[in-house]
Write a protein that holds these residues in place. Structure first.
Motif, mmCIF file in Angstrom:
data_model
loop_
_atom_site.group_PDB
_atom_site.id
_atom_site.type_symbol
_atom_site.label_atom_id
_atom_site.label_comp_id
_atom_site.label_asym_id
_atom_site.label_seq_id
_atom_site.Cartn_x
_atom_site.Cartn_y
_atom_site.Cartn_z
ATOM 1 N N GLN A 170 0.846 -1.189 0.000
ATOM 2 C CA GLN A 170 0.000 0.000 0.000
ATOM 3 C C GLN A 170 0.887 1.246 0.000
ATOM 4 O O GLN A 170 1.845 1.335 0.767
ATOM 5 N N ILE B 68 0.801 5.351 0.454
ATOM 6 C CA ILE B 68 0.020 6.477 0.953
ATOM 7 C C ILE B 68 0.589 7.774 0.374
ATOM 8 O O ILE B 68 1.800 8.019 0.477
ATOM 9 N N THR C 233 -6.665 3.752 -4.291
ATOM 10 C CA THR C 233 -7.385 3.718 -3.015
ATOM 11 C C THR C 233 -7.619 5.157 -2.567
ATOM 12 O O THR C 233 -7.067 6.100 -3.149
ATOM 13 N N GLN D 296 -6.489 6.600 -0.032
ATOM 14 C CA GLN D 296 -5.270 7.169 0.542
ATOM 15 C C GLN D 296 -4.118 7.250 -0.451
ATOM 16 O O GLN D 296 -3.133 7.939 -0.197
ATOM 17 N N HIS E 163 -2.584 4.338 -3.426
ATOM 18 C CA HIS E 163 -2.852 3.173 -4.275
ATOM 19 C C HIS E 163 -2.254 1.914 -3.666
ATOM 20 O O HIS E 163 -1.389 1.967 -2.791
ATOM 21 N N TRP E 164 -2.757 0.789 -4.156
ATOM 22 C CA TRP E 164 -2.216 -0.520 -3.825
ATOM 23 C C TRP E 164 -1.491 -1.020 -5.061
ATOM 24 O O TRP E 164 -1.974 -0.878 -6.179
ATOM 25 N N GLU E 165 -0.309 -1.591 -4.911
ATOM 26 C CA GLU E 165 0.433 -2.104 -6.057
ATOM 27 C C GLU E 165 1.005 -3.479 -5.775
ATOM 28 O O GLU E 165 1.347 -3.804 -4.638
#
Length: 220
Positions: free
Chosen positions: A2, A4, A141, A143, A145-147
């Motif tokens: 994740q 932020i 997301t 906050q 992104h998720w990668e």
């Protein structure tokens, strides 16, 4: 993993998107998209603003609406569709492209591979998933992104992006070769300062295969 975003990164995204909206509004009837990190949201200060029209249009319809610094005629391989790229600044931060003949299905899916967003979605502040040049699937997301690496989850990525798994595998192979060997170059890349039409005739004069491609597409 994740990621932020801090306030600075959100501000960079807002600035990049404002630039995209300004250009896309001038081309609204041609249905442009923004693709890549500006569509996904994972921008950095040196990220480009890549805008594309996905169908052939008379070049003058783009040229007359924008003040551009210079342009390129690009054909990636002898079998791919030639495209025009117009850079709106010397640094090539903002670039708009359009094909000079109809795109194939895989060429159209290339934009969804990296993430694409139309003008309406951009104005609404939407963000979309896509795969970056490091072959990470980026999922926005609230906050940031998720990668995660896309290799090994090609099927899941294809479903999420709404494209064929063949396109996923082709792009992975291409980007992997570039990482291992450096930039592999393109079949045709011609820089010009004048109009797209003038550049096309000049390139057709120099390259028989390129001329044949344009003749078959009705561009000459």
């Amino acid at each position: 993993m994740q990621v932020i975003y801090n306030a600075k990164r959100w501000n960079v995204l807002r600035t990049k998107r404002e630039k995209a909206i300004n250009v896309m509004e001038k081309l609204a009837d041609l249905h442009p998209i923004v693709h890549g990190s500006v569509a996904r949201g994972d921008v950095r200060e040196d990220s480009d603003v890549d805008i594309a029209i996905l169908r052939p249009v008379p070049p003058y319809m783009v040229e007359l609406r924008l003040h551009f610094s210079h342009g390129y005629i690009v054909q990636a391989t002898p079998f791919s569709t030639p495209k025009a790229y117009l850079a709106l600044d010397e640094r090539e931060e903002v670039v708009i492209s359009f094909p000079l003949a109809p795109l194939s299905r895989s060429e159209i899916e290339f934009y969804a591979f990296g993430g694409q967003l139309d003008l309406e979605g951009l104005k609404k502040g939407l963000r979309v998933p896509g795969i970056d040049k490091s072959l990470h699937l980026i999922v926005p997301t609230d906050q940031g992104h998720w990668e995660e690496p896309v290799i090994g989850m090609e099927g899941e990525a294809a479903k999420l992006l709404g494209i064929s798994i063949l396109t996923i595998k082709e792009r992975i192979a291409l980007l992997t070769r570039r990482r291992e060997r450096g930039h592999t170059g393109v079949f045709v890349k011609f820089k010009f300062q004048g109009s797209v039409e003038e550049a096309l005739y000049e390139m057709a004069r120099k390259n028989k295969l390129f001329r044949k491609k344009l003749e078959n597409a009705g561009m000459l």
